[in-house]
Every structure is written in structure tokens, then in C-alpha cells.
Scaffold this motif. Sequence first.
Motif, PDB file in Angstrom:
ATOM      1  N   SER A 295       0.843  -1.208   0.000  1.00 59.92           N
ATOM      2  CA  SER A 295       0.000   0.000   0.000  1.00 59.92           C
ATOM      3  C   SER A 295       0.871   1.247   0.000  1.00 59.92           C
ATOM      4  CB  SER A 295      -0.900   0.035   1.234  1.00 59.92           C
ATOM      5  OG  SER A 295      -1.603  -1.152   1.337  1.00 59.92           O
ATOM      6  N   ALA A 296       1.953   1.214   0.792  1.00 62.42           N
ATOM      7  CA  ALA A 296       2.869   2.366   0.838  1.00 62.42           C
ATOM      8  C   ALA A 296       3.487   2.595  -0.535  1.00 62.42           C
ATOM      9  CB  ALA A 296       3.949   2.129   1.881  1.00 62.42           C
ATOM     10  N   ILE A 297       3.862   1.505  -1.205  1.00 63.27           N
ATOM     11  CA  ILE A 297       4.477   1.634  -2.530  1.00 63.27           C
ATOM     12  C   ILE A 297       3.484   2.241  -3.519  1.00 63.27           C
ATOM     13  CG2 ILE A 297       5.434   0.318  -4.476  1.00 63.27           C
ATOM     14  CD1 ILE A 297       6.684  -1.578  -2.429  1.00 63.27           C
ATOM     15  N   VAL A 298       2.238   1.731  -3.480  1.00 60.02           N
ATOM     16  CA  VAL A 298       1.206   2.252  -4.402  1.00 60.02           C
ATOM     17  C   VAL A 298       0.961   3.735  -4.116  1.00 60.02           C
ATOM     18  CG1 VAL A 298      -1.237   2.085  -5.020  1.00 60.02           C
ATOM     19  CG2 VAL A 298       0.127   0.007  -4.799  1.00 60.02           C
ATOM     20  N   THR A 299       0.897   4.109  -2.829  1.00 59.99           N
ATOM     21  CA  THR A 299       0.677   5.520  -2.462  1.00 59.99           C
ATOM     22  C   THR A 299       1.809   6.396  -3.003  1.00 59.99           C
ATOM     23  OG1 THR A 299      -0.342   4.713  -0.440  1.00 59.99           O
ATOM     24  CG2 THR A 299       0.199   7.056  -0.503  1.00 59.99           C
ATOM     25  N   ALA A 300       3.058   5.940  -2.770  1.00 52.65           N
ATOM     26  CA  ALA A 300       4.210   6.731  -3.235  1.00 52.65           C
ATOM     27  C   ALA A 300       4.193   6.860  -4.755  1.00 52.65           C
ATOM     28  CB  ALA A 300       5.501   6.085  -2.775  1.00 52.65           C
ATOM     29  N   LEU A 301       3.859   5.768  -5.441  1.00 53.95           N
ATOM     30  CA  LEU A 301       3.828   5.818  -6.906  1.00 53.95           C
ATOM     31  C   LEU A 301       2.746   6.779  -7.397  1.00 53.95           C
ATOM     32  CD1 LEU A 301       4.428   2.074  -7.899  1.00 53.95           C
ATOM     33  CD2 LEU A 301       5.920   4.010  -8.378  1.00 53.95           C
ATOM     34  N   THR A 302       1.600   6.770  -6.697  1.00 58.88           N
ATOM     35  CA  THR A 302       0.504   7.674  -7.083  1.00 58.88           C
ATOM     36  C   THR A 302       0.944   9.134  -6.914  1.00 58.88           C
ATOM     37  OG1 THR A 302      -1.001   5.988  -6.264  1.00 58.88           O
ATOM     38  CG2 THR A 302      -1.951   8.173  -6.683  1.00 58.88           C
ATOM     39  N   LEU A 303       1.594   9.410  -5.755  1.00 55.57           N
ATOM     40  CA  LEU A 303       2.043  10.783  -5.494  1.00 55.57           C
ATOM     41  C   LEU A 303       3.085  11.218  -6.524  1.00 55.57           C
ATOM     42  CD1 LEU A 303       2.211  10.534  -1.607  1.00 55.57           C
ATOM     43  CD2 LEU A 303       0.825  12.180  -2.892  1.00 55.57           C
ATOM     44  N   TRP A 304       3.997  10.315  -6.843  1.00 60.68           N
ATOM     45  CA  TRP A 304       5.023  10.666  -7.834  1.00 60.68           C
ATOM     46  C   TRP A 304       4.413  10.810  -9.231  1.00 60.68           C
ATOM     47  CZ3 TRP A 304       9.465   7.019  -5.755  1.00 60.68           C
ATOM     48  CH2 TRP A 304      10.017   7.617  -4.629  1.00 60.68           C
ATOM     49  N   GLY A 305       3.379  10.020  -9.495  1.00 57.17           N
ATOM     50  CA  GLY A 305       2.661  10.166 -10.770  1.00 57.17           C
ATOM     51  C   GLY A 305       2.050  11.561 -10.872  1.00 57.17           C
ATOM     52  N   LEU A 306       1.489  12.024  -9.748  1.00 62.15           N
ATOM     53  CA  LEU A 306       0.899  13.366  -9.698  1.00 62.15           C
ATOM     54  C   LEU A 306       1.997  14.420  -9.911  1.00 62.15           C
ATOM     55  CD1 LEU A 306      -1.777  14.844  -9.032  1.00 62.15           C
ATOM     56  CD2 LEU A 306      -1.046  14.894  -6.651  1.00 62.15           C
ATOM     57  N   ALA A 307       3.140  14.214  -9.270  1.00 61.97           N
ATOM     58  CA  ALA A 307       4.260  15.162  -9.423  1.00 61.97           C
ATOM     59  C   ALA A 307       4.737  15.194 -10.875  1.00 61.97           C
ATOM     60  CB  ALA A 307       5.396  14.778  -8.495  1.00 61.97           C
ATOM     61  N   LEU A 308       4.749  14.019 -11.508  1.00 62.59           N
ATOM     62  CA  LEU A 308       5.157  13.964 -12.927  1.00 62.59           C
ATOM     63  C   LEU A 308       4.153  14.711 -13.805  1.00 62.59           C
ATOM     64  CD1 LEU A 308       6.392  10.277 -13.395  1.00 62.59           C
ATOM     65  CD2 LEU A 308       7.725  12.335 -13.805  1.00 62.59           C
ATOM     66  N   ALA A 309       2.859  14.505 -13.483  1.00 66.79           N
ATOM     67  CA  ALA A 309       1.808  15.158 -14.285  1.00 66.79           C
ATOM     68  C   ALA A 309       1.878  16.679 -14.146  1.00 66.79           C
ATOM     69  CB  ALA A 309       0.436  14.646 -13.842  1.00 66.79           C
ATOM     70  N   ALA A 310       2.406  17.143 -13.001  1.00 70.91           N
ATOM     71  CA  ALA A 310       2.463  18.594 -12.760  1.00 70.91           C
ATOM     72  C   ALA A 310       3.642  19.253 -13.473  1.00 70.91           C
ATOM     73  CB  ALA A 310       2.545  18.857 -11.257  1.00 70.91           C
TER      74      ALA A 310
END
Lengths: 266, 422
Positions: free
Chosen positions: A8-23
Motif C-alpha cells: 500500500s505504501a508503494i502504491v501511495t508513493a507511486l501515485t504521489l510521484w505520478g501526480l508530481a510527474l503530471a504537474a
Amino acid sequence: MTRTLLLSAIVTALTLWGLALAAIPLRTRPWWRHLGTGAAVAGWLVVVGAILGLWLDLGRPPLRTLGETRLWYAALVAGIGLALEWRLRLTVLRLPMLAMAGMFLALDLFRPDALDRTLRPALHSAWFVPHVATYLAAYALLGLACATALHGWWCVRRGELPAQAAAVPVLLVDLGLPLLTLGMILGAVWAKQAWGHYWAWDPKETWALATWVVYVGIVHFTRLRPDAHRTHLTLIAVAFATVCLCWFAVQWLPSAVVSVHTYTSD
Amino acid sequence: MAATTEKTGFWTTWALPQAFVSGAGLILAAWAVQLLYPALRLTLPAPPWNWPVAIAPVALALGLGWGWPRCPRLAGVASAPSAIAAVTGFALCLLPVAIWPQGTAAPAWLARLGLADALTSLPLTLMGALVLAILAVATGRRIRQREPGWLRFTFLHLGLITVMLAVAAGSPGIQRGWIEVSCDGPPVAVARTADGQVLRLPTALKLQEFRLESWPPRLVVGKAEAAVAADALLGPGTAITIAGLKILVAEWLPAAGVVAGIPRECHQPGAHPAARVQVDHAGGSVVGWLHPPGLFGEGLGVTLPDGRRVEMEPPRARRFSAVVRTAARPQEAVKEAVTIEVNAPLKLDGWWIHLLAYDQRLGAASRSVTLEAVEDRALPGVWAGLALVALGVILHGFAATAAFRGKIQVETATGTGQGAPR
């Protein structure tokens, strides 16, 4: 920490980094820039939290298996990248940094290790964490160098190479090589303490030396020809293959039959 | 570069092509010598080659660099092209060692090329010595000239040289021998070297007690390579879900022996634990005993209707130590009892006594251990080198980032970093 919590922590971190990439494409607007930075930092904090949780739960430093080192690697790539971004006011680091860290984190998602609490007697040593952590920090810098070099090549293909895109990979190698040197000497001193030998020419050790030698050559070349940017980018991108070989692929080489250093699945 | 070469001739300038041609020539010549004289086996930093091939040239190179920092020939030797060619040559000589097993395990074709013992080969030795010599000349010149950034590079390079020289200088003094000590045998005051020589130790050693601490065992489900290991370690009351099975430990014997297929308590060193488990699977549940094979009985497992088998792995060693009694002479009374562990050797009058191995067949019941005695007087030199390198890393981290920030600001301001890439 259970496997579910770790994943779950890995998925959360990946989601946050995905958001950072999209920004990234929208970072000319302050709100998006702050959101991107916040998401990148939050993702990094989640990974650091996962490492600490794993450390507490396993009762040993989570630096033993390939999956555990990948977790550290993602945290170090993102942490070092964010620190350099802040200290040097860099704009070219965000995309390669998040892509590299996210890729290694995603590998842990698709190839998770068994959460093995055991630690071999030889690894009960004060040298264990400094040696492996120094090496992983060096690998993080060299990995970032590779990612930024590839980004530099992308800029070259578009016809313009900004000063940062050309200089950052060289700086990262320049910072990574001394750490690689220190990690190698720490390992040798540890081996002396544990077994009475500094160096045993184990294939892993030999590849560590070969990797070091390759980067020594590159650092000297960047000083000899400071303006040969395209050659720098090519050498730095290709040289990371030796790091990968030393880290993951030694076990597939014919010389591995005599190695005591390779990662095992258990 | 091409224009310069045409105008002045190939050898009148010293740049990458000249350095690479020279390096390649050196490697090929050394390889030819090695093929002609296969008995010529050099191993750095081992004696007797450490002095003539490593220590003396490096000390000389350091002195020359320091004494004549502006000499053009020395500047050429210590130049970046030389360094690049030397490290590339060294990397090439390392490749056979890195890829294929060496010695008797080497492939036949590698042996035919004379590369089955690359570690003792002339090319690798020469290129290693060359790398060190170039580093030494450059360091000597840098210390004398004190150009910008000299301090951090001096720490890094001098640290590396110090480490290598300490390893090489300590090498002829290293005495290494193996000692077998047991609980039942007499105290031993000598160690045997690899070539059968006898080394006298400052004290006699006798094993008083061997201690093996094990991890709780793990549970595995499946067959051979396809087996899946559980995340949790087994213990009393453990409940594990693995590979779609719910497994509950109903009864736990911390040390057991198997008698007629049934585990019984057995408080002997080396006895493995046993667990009676209930395995819930899709079609119902199965109850049975798990016990890893060992000194006190065969392995027991639970076979499921689908053919899979639930087993317990033998417990892995967590740490092991030998309590050793020391005496001045084998026949004298015991002076003291000391504990030796893998990362905590016994330090005794300049000797380090390492615990290498125990009788793994007997496990915790082992009554003998193998020790290794090593004497290395140059170790403080390695520590000094390590400290220099660590200091260099810290200084370099700050200085390189500060220099980078300045450079980027200038390039951005002047626009020199923009435009078509080279």
C-alpha cells in the motif's frame, strides 16, 4: 509491517510521484509547481516511512534482499534528487528523478521479496549499514546521472541542449564516484574485520572494481574534454549498465559459480 | 585533433590516441611475455612483487611529481589521457576475471589464451601499477602546485594511495594460518599456513564451548524451486496465510527428536523445533507434524490433496561464537576464556584470530571450530587512508556543488550553455 501495508505504501508513493510527474508540464503556474513539489516530497516521505516501518518490523536493517535495496534506492534517488534540486535550483532533475525512483519502486510492486526476518551471522556488523548505504547513495547518484543523460539526449534530439541538461549528469557522476570509492574501501575494511582479508576477488567485488574504474575513466574524460557534451551524455548513460551488472546481474555470469556475494531469492 | 596530428606527427603530441596506442602496446607486450613464460605469476599486492612493482614506483612517482611539478614529461605521464588509457587497460584486463571463473574452473579456451589466471597475469599487474603510479605523480604535482580544488582532490587521491600502499606494504608481513580447536583435544599453539608451514601463536587455544543461536524456522509450501516461503517465522501459536492456505501452529516443541515418526521433546544441542499444524485448504483441513531433517530425526511435513507439501526449513544460524580458553603454553594452566565471533575477532599481541567455521553437520552440537590467525601490522595505514577518503568525499560534495552553482549562473547569464550541442 505486513506485506499488504508495504505494498500500500508503494502504491501511495507511486501515485504521489505520478501526480508530481503530471504537474511538470504545468509548473510555470505557481500552484501546480507547489503541488508537484509537495507530491514529490510526500511520496519520498511515504517511502522513507515504509523503510523505517520495515526496519522496525523485521528487527534488522532492510538492506539484505534485492527488493529491500530497491526500496532504499528509490528513496535515495528521490531524496538526493530533491536535495540537489533545492540546493542548486535545478529544473531538469524532476522528470528523470521521479522516473528512475518510480521504476525501481514499481519493480518492488511486481516482484516483491518474501519478508525474511533472518540475517546471516556475517551481516551482524557495525559496517553493514555504512557500507551498503554508501554504495546505494553512490548508485543513486549514478542512476540519476544516467537518467539525466538520457534526458539530455532527448534535448539534443530536439536541437537544443540547455546548460543544466549538459552539466547536471557530469556533476552527478562527479559526486557519485567519491562515494563509490568510499563504499568500496568500507567494504574492504569490513571484510578484513570479519574474515581477515581485504579483498577476495569474488565476482561481485571484481565488478565493483570494474564499475569504479569505468567511472574513473569518465570523470577524467569530462575534465579532459569539458565541452564534448554529447560524448559525456553517451558515456554516462551507457556506464550505468556496469552498475546494473554489478548490482543485479552478477548472478547470471559464468563467474558467479564461485561468488558468495550474490543476492538470493530467500 | 586531426589537423594537429597532420601538422606535427602522431607522437609529437600526447593526447588520447597516443595514450591508448601506448596502453594497448603495453598490454599486448605483457600478454605475449605471459604466454611465453606462463610460470611468471605476479599477484599484486602480494610479495615479492609489492615492493618492486607497487610500493617503490608509487613512492618514486609521488616524489617526482612533488619535486618537479612543472616538468612537461611528468605532466604528460600524469595527464588525463594517460589516466584514461591506464584505467581502460586495467578494466580490459579485469574482464576475464569478472566474467569467467578462474584457475581450474576456467573454460578451456580461456586457458589456451593464457587468461585462466588473469589475477596473477603480467598485464593486470602492470596496468594496476601504472594506474597507481599515474595517480601518485598527479598527487605529488597537485600538493606542490596547490591549484584551485587541490585540497579535496589531495584528500581523495592521497587517501586512495595510502590505502593501497598500506595493503601492499602489509602484505609481506601478513601471516595467515588455520587452527582447528576442539573441546575434546589438547590446546593448540600453532597454526598451519596454506603451504603447510607452521606458525607459532603467542598463546595456546582450546575450545571451551561453541554457541549457536538460530532464527526460528520458516515455513515453505510447494516443491523445490517453486516453493514459496512464508513472511513470518514459525513459533508457538503462529497463524500464517500462504499460497491460499491458512496454517495454524497448534503445538510447538522448541527442541525435538523424531521417534517412530512422532516428534518428542529432546533437549540436546542441535535438536530442531517441531510444530503440529492445522492446514486449512479449499477442500478442508489437514493436521500433521512439521520437523526439519537433522541430527535427531528425519524431516516431517504435511502433504495436501493437491500434491503440495508444507514443510519447515531447518533453522538458519543467527550468530555463532566460540568460547576459547587461552594459555601461555599448551601444557600450562588456562589464563582466561574469551569469546570469538564472526565480526569480532580475538586480538592478541598483533594477531587477529577469526572464527571461520564450525561443523555444520552437527550444528549447535559442534565440538570443534576452525579459526584463522592473521597478523597484519600495516592495518593503521588503511584506517588513515579511509579517513582521508571520507574527508575528501565530504569536502568534494560541498565544493563541487558550490562550483556547479557558480558555473551554471555564469553560463545562464552569458548564454554560453545554450544552443546547438557538440
